[in-house]
Enzyme design. Sequence first.
Site, PDB file in Angstrom:
ATOM      1  CG  ASN A 217     -86.966  56.964  74.589  1.00 29.78           C
ATOM      2  OD1 ASN A 217     -87.232  57.843  73.786  1.00 29.78           O
ATOM      3  ND2 ASN A 217     -85.718  56.602  74.853  1.00 29.78           N
ATOM      4  CG  ASP A 218     -88.647  53.865  71.176  1.00 24.84           C
ATOM      5  OD1 ASP A 218     -87.788  54.746  71.016  1.00 24.84           O
ATOM      6  OD2 ASP A 218     -88.386  52.658  71.322  1.00 24.84           O
TER       7      ASP A 218
END
Lengths: 460, 90
Positions: A385-386
């Site tokens: 995600n990040d």
Amino acid sequence: MYDALINLAYVVSAILFIFGLKFMSHPRTAVKGNLVSAGAMLLAVLLTLLVTGIGAYIIAGLVIGSIIGVVLAVKIQMTEMPQLVALFNGFGGAATVFVAGAELLRPNTATTPDVLLAAALSGMIGAVTFWGSLVAYGKLQELPMFKKPIEIPSGHLINAIMVMVLLLLIIFMTGAGYSVLPYLLIVIIASVLGVTLVAPIGGADMPVVIALLNSYSGLAAAATGFVIENNVLIISGSLVGASGIVLTQIMCKAMNRSLLNVVFGGLQSAAASTGPAADEVYANVRSTSADDVAMILDAAQRVVIVPGYGLAVAQAQHAVRDLATLLEEQGIEVEYAIHPVAGRMPGHMNVLLAEADIPYDKLREMDDINPTMSQVDVAIVLGANDVVNPVASTDPHSPIAGMPIIHVDKARTVIVIKRSLSPGFAGIPNPLFAADNALMLFADGKKAILDIVTAIKENA
Amino acid sequence: MVASLTIFILAIFIGFELITKVPPTLHTPLMSGSNAISGISIVGALIAASAGDSWLAAFIGLIAVILATINVVGGYLVTHRMLEMFKPKR
């Protein structure tokens, strides 16, 4: 003469350690490197036994330690590797505390300032390493009491005071001929410090912490080398110390954070509120199905898979390998883009993929693959995600601002496989999910991949 | 003392040179392997454990032997397990 020969043989052992690390520079020679290094260790142990003689209880100690070590090493799952490394690190640190302590108890030990200083340092670093590693183990193992970063009220102040007291004690011990009591105090305070330093650090920063503790365990061993005046300890200890520092730097760079920020800062979760709200960002999210993904992949020529720790949690490595094989049989080029902090320790993701028999030459580093990302037809983001959040390069006020990311947003189509739109460690929404070229496949990672594989087979 | 310090500093430089050449693919095995190397304090542990001049030192040394052996044996074994997976199959 005899002593000189033994010392010369210790040098051979030190050289073998260096060669062992040198062979680690390529996957082809790495197995050999590890064996050479193990051989160096065996040589050092045998040489020492030549000098000390072989007592029955020493053998008992070696056997007990070996059994525990073998059991731990054989039983461990690859996903749990960071915990195990943390644990072994801790044992190494604790060993140096005991060695330096035992040396101080011996009447024949020299009480010159340099020896006492080295003993004080190995006790301090060893104790910090042991307790810090235990806390890191607890966090990585997700023991209930470590689920959240533990806030210690005015923790920085308390830590600073402890460091000051430690320095004073070390100076006192170096100067005083009497060392046992100050040593005990140093070990006790350093133990508390080990806990209070690591406890507030969040789960996402664990790769840095493990790398740093790795470095400490080496430095502790080197300090012990000064106590017993043995060069092989000094050399191999400093090799490990350097290794840990290099890895720590690499990890910090991969997160665009300074070491001080990791150790003292914690992630600024408050900053998340300054960015746009999740509802706003996710207004135009489009979801897709496994069948659609199969059709998109059918038309692709180049596919890049971006795995994150979520892939390991879902145990999807083998399913991913099957998907890749299937695509490759249709002449599609499949590669994996690995972010340095994917996984929970440096290089963890590579091990997890290697376990699923994915060849290492298909694993591409972030800097290596980013320039070619615009020629990628389909990027599949799986449990990451990040590390694919474009906000890192667009919003200078974001908590992940400046963090290098894998630019999947440049690919023609991005498929994000994720259970929900929940945020990653940084706690911020990811505009990639709502991008025009992005499709969300809401599902468990492993099930999603298996569904795609089934859909491709049905279409064929 | 000065000689030891010299060795220490030179070894750190060698360490930097060697480690920066290790590809990220191998960082985890590198870490567990170098962790096993830090178990070299087993040498000090063995010396302490065989101390004839203090039974307490010998006892504490024995604990150190056990801890360091776990570190060494477990560390090398698990590193070997990982590296075997990196070997090209077929």
